[in-house]
Motif scaffolding. Structure first.
Motif, mmCIF file in Angstrom:
data_model
loop_
_atom_site.group_PDB
_atom_site.id
_atom_site.type_symbol
_atom_site.label_atom_id
_atom_site.label_comp_id
_atom_site.label_asym_id
_atom_site.label_seq_id
_atom_site.Cartn_x
_atom_site.Cartn_y
_atom_site.Cartn_z
ATOM 1 N N ASN A 236 -4.714 -2.305 -5.644
ATOM 2 C CA ASN A 236 -6.063 -1.860 -5.943
ATOM 3 C C ASN A 236 -6.983 -2.505 -4.906
ATOM 4 O O ASN A 236 -6.500 -3.112 -3.938
ATOM 5 N N SER B 16 -7.888 7.440 2.617
ATOM 6 C CA SER B 16 -7.208 6.372 1.879
ATOM 7 C C SER B 16 -6.954 5.182 2.798
ATOM 8 O O SER B 16 -7.208 5.228 4.001
ATOM 9 N N LEU C 186 -3.934 3.918 3.462
ATOM 10 C CA LEU C 186 -2.587 3.923 4.048
ATOM 11 C C LEU C 186 -2.583 4.076 5.563
ATOM 12 O O LEU C 186 -1.891 3.294 6.246
ATOM 13 N N VAL D 14 0.835 -1.209 0.000
ATOM 14 C CA VAL D 14 0.000 0.000 0.000
ATOM 15 C C VAL D 14 0.866 1.255 0.000
ATOM 16 O O VAL D 14 0.591 2.210 -0.730
ATOM 17 N N GLY E 116 2.114 2.028 -3.327
ATOM 18 C CA GLY E 116 1.095 2.326 -4.315
ATOM 19 C C GLY E 116 0.817 1.190 -5.282
ATOM 20 O O GLY E 116 0.141 1.388 -6.296
#
Length: 399
Positions: free
Chosen positions: A302, A365, A367, A296, A299
């Motif tokens: 998904n 998000s 993260l 994560v 990046g």
């Protein structure tokens, strides 16, 4: 049905009532925030308030159950939970909802302490782990079905219908306690304790390095799951655009992994010993959480990748929780209620603090959520290495 299976069914259903009030509510969090004109942080505070009441008051139920038996505190807790649930269904504002969720948590605490104490009253070692695993199998009805039931109620009836449903669940728990649960703490085994004695026993537990270490292994593991509870609906629904029903299905997948893995804990404990199972499960859990964070953070993910990695991480956690719970109570049979209560309080307080921290850093998000999960897993690994002795890890299981 055997008596072993029957007690597992009753204890599992009682233990599921509190989490049912959490898991059914998760799909409603974005709707609650919108309907009551509240921020995401305030909506998450309704969860934190429940966890706080759920955690802190366990420390009271424990010694009371050692003195008066297991059933009277269950009756009291179920009554308070029912009143809190009715209040939540009528809450006019987010502040009222936060306060009433706290009251609901106070009642739910009894259903967390008593099943663990009853298990310790009846069994130790591998048999206790086997019963704990069966209880968790029944308990799995909450994380698997509750979000689906919640979303099915929220869409046509609104979020308040969730609290009507948990009121009905608590009434069922009251009937089960009255007519199917036997008292496992007979008068001859009850302790006669004043406040000073209770405090001295708690102080004894707080000075027990092994008890604290194993308790916090479980606490950090549970905190990582609580972080997922508090943040996943916003990540899945708001960030990835899932509907509440699809979110409920996605949430249930993780629950299946957690509960499915937990069913192997007794067999593994019998073969390798409980200490070795805890250490091996914590290592796998920590490695999986580290991979989740790395993917994560880089990046390279998904929604599908996120769901798969969370499934694997929580599956390993499913081995950590029941084994660490049994180990924490193993040496404290005469004060099993107090040990269960203090362990539960420390674990819930850790979970509530983790939710509070995660809400400070949440940005919509995934993260922040996976970062805290990884930190909890790393902490559990460090504690396992510091707490479990070589003798404990090498020892064969005993029943």
């Amino acid at each position: 049905m055997s008596s072993f299976a029957r007690i597992a069914l009753v204890l599992g259903l009682l233990a599921a009532i509190g989490p049912f009030a959490i898991d059914m509510y998760l799909p409603a969090l974005p709707t609650v925030a919108e309907n009551l004109h509240a921020s995401i942080a305030h909506a998450q505070a309704t969860l934190m308030a429940f966890f706080f009441g759920f955690g802190v008051t366990q420390i009271i139920y424990g010694p009371v159950s050692d003195m008066v038996g297991r059933k009277p505190p269950l009756y009291f807790g179920l009554g308070v939970f029912i009143l809190g649930s009715i209040g939540c269904s009528l809450a006019p504002s987010i502040d009222w909802l936060i306060g009433l969720r706290f009251i609901q948590g106070i009642g739910a605490a009894a259903m967390m302490v008593m099943p663990r104490a009853v298990i310790r009253d009846l069994h130790t070692g591998v048999e206790a782990t086997r019963l704990m695993s069966l209880v968790m199998l029944v308990f799995s009805v909450s994380p698997i079905l509750a979000p689906l039931i919640g979303s099915a109620l929220i869409v046509p009836f609104g979020w308040r219908a969730v609290f009507v449903a948990v009121t009905i669940a608590a009434l069922l728990g009251l009937l089960l306690t009255a007519f199917t649960l036997q008292e496992t703490r007979p008068p001859a085994e009850r302790i006669s304790a004043d406040l000073g004695t209770v405090l001295s026993q708690y102080w004894l537990l707080l000075r027990d390095r092994h008890f604290l270490g194993v308790t916090f292994i479980g606490a950090l593991g549970m905190s990582s799951f609580f972080t997922f509870l508090a943040n996943s609906s916003f990540v899945y629904i708001d960030h990835f655009g899932m509907t509440p029903t699809l979110y409920s299905l996605a949430f249930s997948v993780n629950a299946v992994g957690f509960i499915g893995a937990s069913q192997f804990s007794a067999k593994l404990g019998l073969r390798f010993g409980m200490g070795r199972v805890v250490l091996g499960a914590v290592i796998a859990y920590a490695v999986s959480a580290a991979v989740l964070f790395a993917v994560v953070f880089g990046g390279f993910y998904n929604l599908a990748v996120l769901m798969v990695l969370l499934f694997v991480t929580f599956a390993f956690l499913g081995l950590v929780i029941p084994t660490s719970m049994v180990l924490s109570l193993e040496r404290h049979g005469p004060i099993a209620g107090m040990a269960s209560a203090l362990g539960g309080t420390l674990q819930m307080a850790t979970g509530a603090a983790t939710i509070a921290i995660s809400s400070l850093f949440f940005d919509g998000s995934a993260l922040p959520m996976v970062t805290i999960i990884a930190i909890c897993a790393g902490g559990a690994f460090i504690l396992a290495r510091l707490t479990l002795t070589d003798k404990e890890i090498a020892a064969p299981a005993t029943s």
